[in-house]
Design an enzyme around this catalytic site. Structure first.
Site, PDB file in Angstrom:
ATOM      1  N   GLY A  74       0.776  -1.239   0.000  1.00 10.49           N
ATOM      2  CA  GLY A  74       0.000   0.000   0.000  1.00 10.49           C
ATOM      3  C   GLY A  74       0.807   1.288   0.000  1.00 10.49           C
TER       4      GLY A  74
ATOM      5  N   ASP B  41       0.651   3.050   4.480  1.00 12.70           N
ATOM      6  CA  ASP B  41      -0.454   3.706   3.778  1.00 12.70           C
ATOM      7  C   ASP B  41      -1.510   4.244   4.728  1.00 12.70           C
ATOM      8  OD1 ASP B  41      -1.278   1.170   4.532  1.00 12.70           O
ATOM      9  OD2 ASP B  41      -2.047   0.582   2.573  1.00 12.70           O
TER      10      ASP B  41
ATOM     11  N   ASP C 158      -4.942   2.342  10.940  1.00  9.06           N
ATOM     12  CA  ASP C 158      -6.319   1.988  11.275  1.00  9.06           C
ATOM     13  C   ASP C 158      -6.336   1.617  12.768  1.00  9.06           C
ATOM     14  OD1 ASP C 158      -8.945   1.222  11.224  1.00  9.06           O
ATOM     15  OD2 ASP C 158      -8.717  -0.416   9.815  1.00  9.06           O
TER      16      ASP C 158
ATOM     17  N   VAL D  84     -11.209   2.862   2.154  1.00 11.88           N
ATOM     18  CA  VAL D  84     -10.714   3.686   1.049  1.00 11.88           C
ATOM     19  C   VAL D  84      -9.815   2.878   0.115  1.00 11.88           C
ATOM     20  CG1 VAL D  84     -10.901   5.915   2.197  1.00 11.88           C
ATOM     21  CG2 VAL D  84      -8.850   4.537   2.544  1.00 11.88           C
TER      22      VAL D  84
ATOM     23  N   ARG E 154      -5.463   0.075  -6.873  1.00 10.94           N
ATOM     24  CA  ARG E 154      -4.239   0.701  -6.353  1.00 10.94           C
ATOM     25  C   ARG E 154      -3.743   1.814  -7.267  1.00 10.94           C
ATOM     26  NH1 ARG E 154      -2.143  -2.524  -2.191  1.00 10.94           N
ATOM     27  NH2 ARG E 154      -2.348  -4.760  -2.473  1.00 10.94           N
TER      28      ARG E 154
HETATM   29  P1  XMP Z   1      -4.149  -1.680  11.173  1.00 15.88           P
HETATM   30  O1  XMP Z   1      -5.526  -2.008  11.699  1.00 15.88           O
HETATM   31  O2  XMP Z   1      -3.152  -2.740  11.485  1.00 15.88           O
HETATM   32  O3  XMP Z   1      -4.396  -1.733   9.609  1.00 15.88           O
HETATM   33  O4  XMP Z   1      -3.723  -0.286  11.537  1.00 15.88           O
HETATM   34  C1  XMP Z   1      -3.513  -1.199   8.722  1.00 15.88           C
HETATM   35  C2  XMP Z   1      -3.604  -1.966   7.448  1.00 15.88           C
HETATM   36  O5  XMP Z   1      -4.960  -2.382   7.156  1.00 15.88           O
HETATM   37  C3  XMP Z   1      -5.276  -2.138   5.819  1.00 15.88           C
HETATM   38  N1  XMP Z   1      -6.396  -1.175   5.771  1.00 15.88           N
HETATM   39  C4  XMP Z   1      -6.958  -0.695   4.658  1.00 15.88           C
HETATM   40  N2  XMP Z   1      -6.678  -0.926   3.354  1.00 15.88           N
HETATM   41  N3  XMP Z   1      -8.411   0.536   2.713  1.00 15.88           N
HETATM   42  C5  XMP Z   1      -7.413  -0.308   2.390  1.00 15.88           C
HETATM   43  O6  XMP Z   1      -7.147  -0.490   1.214  1.00 15.88           O
HETATM   44  C6  XMP Z   1      -8.756   0.831   3.981  1.00 15.88           C
HETATM   45  O7  XMP Z   1      -9.671   1.619   4.225  1.00 15.88           O
HETATM   46  C7  XMP Z   1      -7.983   0.166   5.013  1.00 15.88           C
HETATM   47  N4  XMP Z   1      -8.038   0.199   6.367  1.00 15.88           N
HETATM   48  C8  XMP Z   1      -7.042  -0.628   6.795  1.00 15.88           C
HETATM   49  C9  XMP Z   1      -3.997  -1.599   5.198  1.00 15.88           C
HETATM   50  O8  XMP Z   1      -3.316  -2.669   4.598  1.00 15.88           O
HETATM   51  C10 XMP Z   1      -3.170  -1.071   6.326  1.00 15.88           C
HETATM   52  O9  XMP Z   1      -1.774  -1.133   6.119  1.00 15.88           O
END
Ligand code: XMP
Length: 173
Positions: free
Chosen positions: A38, A94, A97, A147, A159
């Site tokens: 990402g 990227d 979360d 997103v 992507r």
């Molecule tokens: P955590 O929960 O470990 O997650 O902070 C981070 C990873 O989760 C994926 N992620 C997303 N990927 N759209 C995406 O394409 C989103 O809205 C999203 N939310 C979480 C991503 O791989 C990130 O590194």
């Protein structure tokens, strides 16, 4: 699909971040370490705007399922990570979360004994964090929507979009 952050907004923010980062490192060489896949666009755009001697590396965030390893452990692909011992490392992801991925990545990089470690995220979802972690640089704060674009995917698609869009039908609970 609803455009959340336009290509122009991303470009402008990248220039601001690059100026801030260059100001903070004051000419010292830095190794940008992106978490695949990402962060690809983020790393590529930022490094080209960064007025610093820079190196680039990547690490793979994937889950081990073997009986003897921790599930969800972050994999460091040796061929992609340059030697960062005693070097300034800027870790790029990227999206922040829950913070679990970044937290594991930080632990993995610390084991490589860098001289310093700072963290930069392109996006940060508001109200989702479970791990106490404050990134040094953040591109944009976004609401709790799924997103895609500018490196972020849904089933490995989207992507390549030059902007960030919300996939409305896939709102997180
Ligand atoms: P955590 O929960 O470990 O997650 O902070 C981070 C990873 O989760 C994926 N992620 C997303 N990927 N759209 C995406 O394409 C989103 O809205 C999203 N939310 C979480 C991503 O791989 C990130 O590194």
């Amino acid at each position: 699909m609803q455009v959340l952050i336009s290509q122009a907004q991303i470009g402008e923010r990248m220039r601001e971040l690059a100026r801030r980062i260059a100001g903070d490192y004051q000419g010292q060489p830095v190794t940008l370490l992106g978490i695949l896949t990402g962060s690809l666009m983020f790393v590529a755009d930022l490094v080209r705007l960064l007025d610093l001697p820079s190196r680039i590396g990547f690490m793979q965030a994937s889950s081990y399922r073997g009986a003897t390893t921790t599930p969800g452990k972050l994999e460091l692909l040796a061929g992609l990570v340059p030697d960062v011992r005693d070097r300034h490392v800027l870790l790029l992801d990227d999206i922040l979360d829950t913070g679990r991925t970044l937290n594991r990545a930080i632990e993995a990089v610390r084991e490589l004994e860098p001289r310093s470690l700072r963290v930069s995220v392109l996006l940060r979802k508001v109200g989702r964090q479970e791990v106490a972690l404050e990134p040094d640089y953040c591109g944009f704060e976004i609401p709790n929507v799924f997103v895609v674009g500018y490196g972020l995917d849904y089933n490995d698609e989207y992507r390549q979009l030059p902007y960030i869009a919300a996939l409305d039908s896939l709102r997180d609970s």
